[in-house]
Design an enzyme around this catalytic site. Structure first.
Site, PDB file in Angstrom:
ATOM      1  N   GLU A 100       0.786  -1.223   0.000  1.00 50.92           N
ATOM      2  CA  GLU A 100       0.000   0.000   0.000  1.00 50.92           C
ATOM      3  C   GLU A 100       0.828   1.289   0.000  1.00 50.92           C
ATOM      4  O   GLU A 100       0.369   2.297  -0.534  1.00 50.92           O
ATOM      5  CB  GLU A 100      -0.936   0.001   1.229  1.00 50.92           C
ATOM      6  CG  GLU A 100      -1.962  -1.108   1.227  1.00 50.92           C
ATOM      7  CD  GLU A 100      -2.977  -0.974   0.108  1.00 50.92           C
ATOM      8  OE1 GLU A 100      -3.354   0.169  -0.221  1.00 50.92           O
ATOM      9  OE2 GLU A 100      -3.377  -2.010  -0.457  1.00 50.92           O
ATOM     10  N   SER A 131     -47.980 -36.642  30.168  1.00 51.95           N
ATOM     11  CA  SER A 131     -47.748 -37.295  31.462  1.00 51.95           C
ATOM     12  C   SER A 131     -46.536 -36.746  32.210  1.00 51.95           C
ATOM     13  O   SER A 131     -46.355 -37.071  33.388  1.00 51.95           O
ATOM     14  CB  SER A 131     -47.583 -38.799  31.259  1.00 51.95           C
ATOM     15  OG  SER A 131     -48.781 -39.361  30.782  1.00 51.95           O
TER      16      SER A 131
END
Length: 807
Positions: free
Chosen positions: A97, A465
């Site tokens: 860069e 149940s």
């Protein structure tokens, strides 16, 4: 490129050169005053704010072991200081860069002029000319919009940044700010996501890859474009050699190495249903800004080891349950005009469940199915898909079918590979630590990506149940014991004379006569539960459920005893933990504490127990539930060779299957069903569908060393153990056929020994036993009852509306 285009490129470069040098010329030629006037004219931001600038930081959710299980942010970012950035990353960045970063003052005039000449020579836009400082100024202060004014702003900002900050400060701010793709901002977040470690641990090729991504993050994604990313990485390595940051030979070695990415580079989240619940809580408590921008540090109660076990076993169980409904025709590539030879399934990129792989049928022969999984070929014999009823060649399967191949371990310990399918059946599972109320795992469905609706905390389903323990606990609190008896015979209950009477039925449509509470619960017999409910009062049963944390709407009808109301798996699991906690109820917790990005404590949630019942009553109930796993409907759990207690649950038409049970350390709840009230199939009971999942979860925890056969429940003071005859409830003698050691609160244990007469009565048909049954005070042995139509029992909190499932 034509001469005209070449001149156009050069013209743009020269124009850029003029724009970039104009502020310098103004300052040099007209003095500081002119430069100041220009700065005021274009209104640049105050650069000194950069010192206090804090970009959005990721919120991290950590598991109980300290590992990161999820991250939430608009921008995934972790801030670091210069010492945490390795030199190899700096050199990779500068080579790519801004090679003259430490030489220029923010604007690289040499680079701009050189770029213009190179563009003209190559007849292309070969490379950009923005410095790292310019990119930082643009990223923090400016918009992406391209204009003459923005460029002027950028230049002034760049000069100001260079004046106020050192090169290392600028470099650090840049590497904390810049975007690296897939929602990762800053080199630390990118390093963790792509490679699974911190930036400080980056090696040469990893640093080169990250530096190369910056130019075009989405295009150079190593996940989506590995070939292009490799070429870009190698370009960075060549540039590093050209700038003499590394030796050419070292660059060549690094260029020859393949891309190696972490599993994190697949956007994986441990326990997505769990983490989504935490995310929703954080957004409600701290707002969207706090969640996504301020970097909260959240310590959750999740144990990733338990979470992974539960996810694996629930998925296994749902595929198993789904096979009850038969095989469904799969997708066929040939019909879609896709070549099976070249097809690439998305799951083959490494994100697939290791136990279930997607395969393509390449051919069907007498030997079986010829399958392809990626580049691998295999043949499955007909026995591997016999359950599909398509084990004859050419029947049920065709070239191009996309199928699932599952590998699982049978109960006998044998590894089996067979054809499977994604289930239409759904389910949920919860694991709560008994002594703290910490929720260690939540799974709300088969696949979070398929459906984000969390059935563990949002789905209201009839419990069947599995509600009976609340009835018997109410009886124990009223002074009754496991040895007490109840008449199991037909019963008819009239609530509204204008409506037919309700006649509860036992599952096997037969009656046993006089049975003990213990036996009735172990075998999950319906009529005794209803009779006990009528004896102790349905409203008192509701009060018991409330004390155990059930918050949903319950109506005081006798059918409540059979679980006719709706509840969430999380509530049921937390309620059952009371039996293992000597009567203490802990509010379930998913979040231990929350800190801000600086480590300051914002919230802490310690264990919050309260008395739900007495220690004695809880332990007696625990003993009754241990009988269920030793001799009753969940007796297959006995093979785990551990101290366990729990209860199955099955609703009408087999639409819901439950098993909720405890070990001394954890309580685990499992629910299986469809999104709508649809049957799971014939005989799809809690014992057949939910219990096997529960058992595999416990075995998984056992294999992880999280539960042990030596673990046992603490016995509270005042408990005695007495052998009783299971069928009659009398104190056992050597002649009794079914002797069980039973827990009693001292003073309530039976004193009368069993004789020949009780056994003779228990062997009679149920209709002949009625004459020998002695009703308890307030109890009727009548076959017909009239009860008042009750008003709704007020819920502990206003019940939430039933949510609409999300697809």
């Amino acid at each position: 490129m034509s001469v005209r285009n070449s001149l156009s490129v050069l013209g743009r470069r020269l124009a850029a050169l003029v724009v970039l040098t104009l502020p310098v010329a103004l300052t040099a030629g007209l003095g500081v005053g002119a430069g100041y006037a220009a700065s005021r004219l274009i209104r640049i931001p105050r650069v000194n704010e950069l010192a206090n600038y804090r970009p959005d930081i990721v919120t991290e959710i950590r598991g109980a072991d300290g590992s990161t299980v999820a991250r939430f942010a608009i921008e995934r970012r972790d801030l670091i200081d210069r010492p945490q950035i390795p030199d190899v990353m700096v050199k990779s960045l500068l080579a790519t860069e801004d090679a003259r970063f430490y030489e220029h003052g923010g604007i690289d005039i040499v680079r701009i002029g050189g770029a213009a000449l190179r563009d003209l020579a190559s007849r292309s836009l070969a490379q950009g000319a923005s410095t790292i400082t310019q990119q930082l100024a643009r990223s923090v202060f400016l918009t992406p919009q391209k204009s003459f004014a923005r460029k002027l702003n950028e230049v002034f900002l760049t000069v100001e940044i260079e004046k106020r900050y050192s090169k290392d400060q600028i470099l650090t701010m840049y590497l904390n700010q810049i975007y690296f793709g897939h929602g990762n901002y800053g080199v630390e977040a990118a390093s963790k996501w792509y490679f699974g470690h911190t930036a400080k641990e980056l090696n040469l090729e990893e640093a080169a890859l990250l530096a190369g991504i910056i130019q075009r993050p989405e295009y150079y994604s190593p996940v989506r474009n590995p070939e292009g990313t490799t070429q870009r990485r190698n370009f960075v390595l060549r540039r590093m050699a050209e700038e003499r940051y590394i030796e050419p030979a070292l660059a060549q070695q690094a260029m020859g190495r393949p891309l190696v990415l972490s599993k994190n580079a697949r956007e994986s989240v441990v326990g997505p249903y769990f983490c989504e619940e935490v995310r929703q809580y954080l957004e409600k408590a701290y707002g969207e800004k706090g969640l996504y921008r301020q970097g909260l540090r959240v310590d959750s109660t999740m144990d990733p080891r338990i979470q992974l076990v539960v996810e694996k076993q629930l998925r296994w169980g749902l595929r198993r349950a789904d096979r009850r409904g038969g095989y469904r025709r799969p997708r066929n590539l040939v019909k879609e005009g896709i070549d099976p030879e070249t097809y690439r399934d998305p799951s083959w990129d490494g994100t697939e469940d290791p136990d279930v792989k997607t395969a393509v049928v390449m051919g069907v022969t007498k030997a079986g199915l010829d399958l392809r999984i990626g580049n691998e070929r295999l043949t499955l014999p007909p026995v591997s898909y016999r359950w599909t009823r398509s084990d004859e060649p050419g029947r049920g399967f065709a070239r191009g079918d996309v199928v699932l191949v599952e590998t699982a371990t049978s109960e006998e310990g044998k590894t089996e590979t067979f054809i499977s399918q994604d289930p239409n059946v759904e389910g949920a599972a919860v694991v709560i630590e008994n002594g703290t109320g910490a929720v260690r795992a939540i799974v709300g469905g088969y696949d979070f990506e398929r459906s984000k609706f969390n059935r563990a905390v949002q789905a209201l389903r009839q419990v069947g149940s599995a509600f009976k323990p609340f009835v018997y606990l109410t009886a124990v609190e009223a002074g009754f014991t496991p040895a007490d008896t109840v008449l199991d015979s037909p019963i008819s209950i009239t609530i509204d004379p204008r409506q037919p009477a309700w006649q509860p039925q036992n599952y096997y449509r037969k009656y046993n006569g006089i049975v003990t509470y213990q036996y009735a619960l172990e075998q999950s017999i319906n009529v005794p539960a209803v009779r006990v409910d009528l004896l102790v009062s349905t409203r008192k049963v509701i009060d018991t459920a409330r004390r155990l944390g059930i918050k949903q709407r319950m109506l005081a009808y006798p059918s409540l005893a059979l679980g006719s109301f709706e509840v969430t798996p999380l509530e049921m699991t937390a309620a059952y933990s009371v039996f293992a906690n000597q009567g203490l109820y802990f509010t379930p917790r998913l979040v231990e504490r929350v800190r801000d990005a600086e480590g300051r404590l914002l919230e802490e949630n310690p264990a919050d127990p309260h008395d739900a019942t007495t220690p004695g009553a809880a332990y007696v109930m625990l003993g009754m539930l241990k009988g269920v796993t030793e001799r009753g409907t969940a007796a297959t759990a006995k093979k785990l060779d551990m101290q366990l207690a729990g209860k199955t649950g099955t609703t009408n038409d087999h639409t819901d299957a439950w098993f909720v049970g405890t070990s001394p350390r954890y309580t685990i709840g499992v629910w299986v069903g469809h999104e709508s009230k649809k049957t799971l199939g014939s005989k799809a009971t809690g014992a057949e569908v939910a219990l096997p999942i529960w058992m595999r979860i416990v075995k998984g925890l056992k294999d992880e060393g999280l539960v042990k056969p030596s673990d046992d429940y603490d016995v509270p003071p005042g408990i005695v153990f007495v052998p009783i005859d299971l069928m009659t409830g009398y104190r056992a003698t050597p002649g009794c056929a079914k002797v069980v050691l039973t827990a009693f609160v001292n003073g309530t244990q039976p004193t009368e020994f069993c004789g020949d007469h009780p056994h003779a009565v228990s062997n009679l048909p149920h209709y002949l036993q009625k004459a020998a049954y002695t009703p308890k005070r307030g109890e009727s042995s009548a076959a017909e009852f009239q009860v008042d139509d009750p008003k709704p029992a007020a819920p502990a909190v206003e019940p939430p509306p039933v949510p609409t499932p999300r697809g």
